[in-house]
Design an enzyme around this catalytic site. Sequence first.
Site, PDB file in Angstrom:
ATOM      1  N   HIS A   1     -10.877 -20.555  54.575  1.00 26.76           N
ATOM      2  CA  HIS A   1     -11.938 -21.297  55.056  1.00 26.76           C
ATOM      3  C   HIS A   1     -13.004 -20.796  55.806  1.00 26.76           C
ATOM      4  O   HIS A   1     -12.923 -20.002  56.365  1.00 26.76           O
ATOM      5  CB  HIS A   1     -11.271 -22.396  55.945  1.00 26.76           C
ATOM      6  CG  HIS A   1     -10.087 -23.208  55.270  1.00 26.76           C
ATOM      7  ND1 HIS A   1      -9.991 -24.622  54.718  1.00 26.76           N
ATOM      8  CD2 HIS A   1      -8.986 -22.923  55.215  1.00 26.76           C
ATOM      9  CE1 HIS A   1      -9.131 -24.642  54.182  1.00 26.76           C
ATOM     10  NE2 HIS A   1      -8.165 -24.066  54.678  1.00 26.76           N
TER      11      HIS A   1
ATOM     12  N   GLU B   1     -11.281 -23.472  60.964  1.00 26.87           N
ATOM     13  CA  GLU B   1     -10.832 -24.837  60.604  1.00 26.87           C
ATOM     14  C   GLU B   1     -10.316 -24.921  62.424  1.00 26.87           C
ATOM     15  O   GLU B   1     -10.830 -25.852  63.130  1.00 26.87           O
ATOM     16  CB  GLU B   1      -9.829 -24.996  60.035  1.00 26.87           C
ATOM     17  CG  GLU B   1     -10.244 -24.866  58.355  1.00 26.87           C
ATOM     18  CD  GLU B   1      -9.452 -25.865  57.665  1.00 26.87           C
ATOM     19  OE1 GLU B   1      -8.389 -25.653  57.471  1.00 26.87           O
ATOM     20  OE2 GLU B   1     -10.193 -26.790  57.188  1.00 26.87           O
TER      21      GLU B   1
ATOM     22  N   HIS C   1     -12.735 -25.764  45.833  1.00 36.02           N
ATOM     23  CA  HIS C   1     -12.577 -26.259  47.236  1.00 36.02           C
ATOM     24  C   HIS C   1     -12.538 -24.751  48.229  1.00 36.02           C
ATOM     25  O   HIS C   1     -12.952 -24.731  49.309  1.00 36.02           O
ATOM     26  CB  HIS C   1     -11.585 -27.132  47.788  1.00 36.02           C
ATOM     27  CG  HIS C   1     -11.593 -28.317  46.920  1.00 36.02           C
ATOM     28  ND1 HIS C   1     -12.393 -29.512  47.139  1.00 36.02           N
ATOM     29  CD2 HIS C   1     -10.481 -28.734  45.877  1.00 36.02           C
ATOM     30  CE1 HIS C   1     -12.309 -30.335  46.253  1.00 36.02           C
ATOM     31  NE2 HIS C   1     -10.911 -29.957  45.563  1.00 36.02           N
TER      32      HIS C   1
ATOM     33  N   HIS D   1      -5.303 -18.907  51.004  1.00 33.51           N
ATOM     34  CA  HIS D   1      -6.546 -19.253  50.730  1.00 33.51           C
ATOM     35  C   HIS D   1      -7.161 -19.229  52.032  1.00 33.51           C
ATOM     36  O   HIS D   1      -6.740 -19.082  53.233  1.00 33.51           O
ATOM     37  CB  HIS D   1      -6.490 -20.714  50.160  1.00 33.51           C
ATOM     38  CG  HIS D   1      -6.191 -21.776  51.413  1.00 33.51           C
ATOM     39  ND1 HIS D   1      -4.855 -22.137  51.259  1.00 33.51           N
ATOM     40  CD2 HIS D   1      -6.689 -22.342  52.251  1.00 33.51           C
ATOM     41  CE1 HIS D   1      -4.617 -22.976  52.387  1.00 33.51           C
ATOM     42  NE2 HIS D   1      -5.847 -23.094  52.756  1.00 33.51           N
TER      43      HIS D   1
ATOM     44  N   HIS E   1      -5.187 -18.865  55.677  1.00 38.10           N
ATOM     45  CA  HIS E   1      -3.928 -19.870  55.781  1.00 38.10           C
ATOM     46  C   HIS E   1      -2.920 -19.151  54.707  1.00 38.10           C
ATOM     47  O   HIS E   1      -3.218 -19.140  53.468  1.00 38.10           O
ATOM     48  CB  HIS E   1      -4.098 -20.880  55.391  1.00 38.10           C
ATOM     49  CG  HIS E   1      -4.899 -21.848  56.464  1.00 38.10           C
ATOM     50  ND1 HIS E   1      -6.043 -22.922  56.467  1.00 38.10           N
ATOM     51  CD2 HIS E   1      -5.271 -21.432  57.910  1.00 38.10           C
ATOM     52  CE1 HIS E   1      -6.218 -23.386  57.332  1.00 38.10           C
ATOM     53  NE2 HIS E   1      -5.977 -22.402  58.467  1.00 38.10           N
TER      54      HIS E   1
ATOM     55  N   THR F   1      -4.668 -29.537  55.822  1.00 36.98           N
ATOM     56  CA  THR F   1      -6.301 -29.715  56.312  1.00 36.98           C
ATOM     57  C   THR F   1      -7.097 -30.068  55.114  1.00 36.98           C
ATOM     58  O   THR F   1      -8.391 -30.179  55.153  1.00 36.98           O
ATOM     59  CB  THR F   1      -6.988 -28.623  56.944  1.00 36.98           C
ATOM     60  OG1 THR F   1      -6.942 -27.358  56.050  1.00 36.98           O
ATOM     61  CG2 THR F   1      -5.924 -27.868  58.209  1.00 36.98           C
TER      62      THR F   1
HETATM   63 ZN   LIG Z   1      -6.164 -24.053  54.765  1.00 39.74          ZN
END
Ligand SMILES: [Zn+2]
Length: 306
Positions: free
Chosen positions: A118, A128, A89, A116, A141, A224
């Site tokens: 996004h 995000e 992911h 990690h 994050h 999230t």
């Molecule tokens: Zn995250």
Amino acid sequence: MRCLLSAYLLPLILHACTGADWCYQTQVSCDSHCKGPEKWREVNADCGKDRQSPINIVTKQTKLDERLTPFRFTGYQTVFDGTLKNNGHSVQVSIPVPATISGGNLAEPYKAVQFHLHWGISSGPGSEHTIDGEQYPMELHIVHMKQKYIRIEDALKDPSGVAVLGFFYEVSSTTNRKYDLFAHALRSVQNTNGNTTLRKISLNQLILPEVNMTNYYRYDGSLTTPGCTEAVVWTVFEKPIPLDSEQLQAFSSLKFRDGKPMVGTFRPVQPRNGRVVYRSSGGTLLVSVFLLMASISTAFTITRLN
Ligand SMILES: [Zn+2]
Ligand SMILES: *[C@@H]1O[C@H](CO)[C@@H](O)[C@H](O)[C@H]1NC(C)=O
Ligand SMILES: *[C@@H]1O[C@H](CO)[C@@H](O)[C@H](O)[C@H]1NC(C)=O
């Protein structure tokens, strides 16, 4: 049925055919039965609750909170070797050294667990959180949990058990040399479950000196990704970290479990549902007010001179 093609593929395909897996919107297609963000509540009912993340931060509606003082960081300067992993992911690094945050109106110290990211497609929209509707190309994050907990599962049972620091990225014309090794290491984890060692990194190296640590937003939200647990004290820093477009592009070369490009790894913004977003006193709005006052008084001075 395609699902019965061969005994060898059966376990793999059955897994995909059960449809219980969650995925991002970019992975939803006619022949993938994964559940995109609209269906995450079928994966975990918490994803349909009312203090979900991410959100759009409307700066005009944020509330100044004098208690949002600068953070105290410990261990953020510690250099360590971390395992960078493609988890299907995102890419994630577990933090193997003690590092904590306190201050910033956090009730108690929190320790860093992992970080990690996004992102979008290349350097397109991918963060995000959004600020006044603007979506940045990527978001970091750094996940922390209250120091007293040993397992993240326990922290997730506490409505403020987890504290995530969110940092935006922006496209820059100059290369951010501090991200050279990280961007390079991505080549070694293209496939899901791939891992490699990131040598000699520190948390400070990821965020300093680009980010002004005194300017941030605060609200109560959730993870999230499913389970979407509502246990997160969110801190979103205002100033983005610059990366050049090639560095951003490196993230788009990663692959999802099915071998397709890992892009669009963000959850769409969720309803705020009356939650207040607070801003630290170092925030831009205050500076704007100051500039406004300064220009008004300048105008008066000029008027009087005339
Ligand atoms: Zn995250
Ligand atoms: C990294 O990959 C190797 C196999 O290539 C595996 O043995 C090891 O357990 C993996 N480590 C992590 C942290 O996933
Ligand atoms: C951070 O922002 C605050 C308030 O806007 C300002 O006073 C301070 O000088 C800034 N610090 C840095 C390192 O830019």
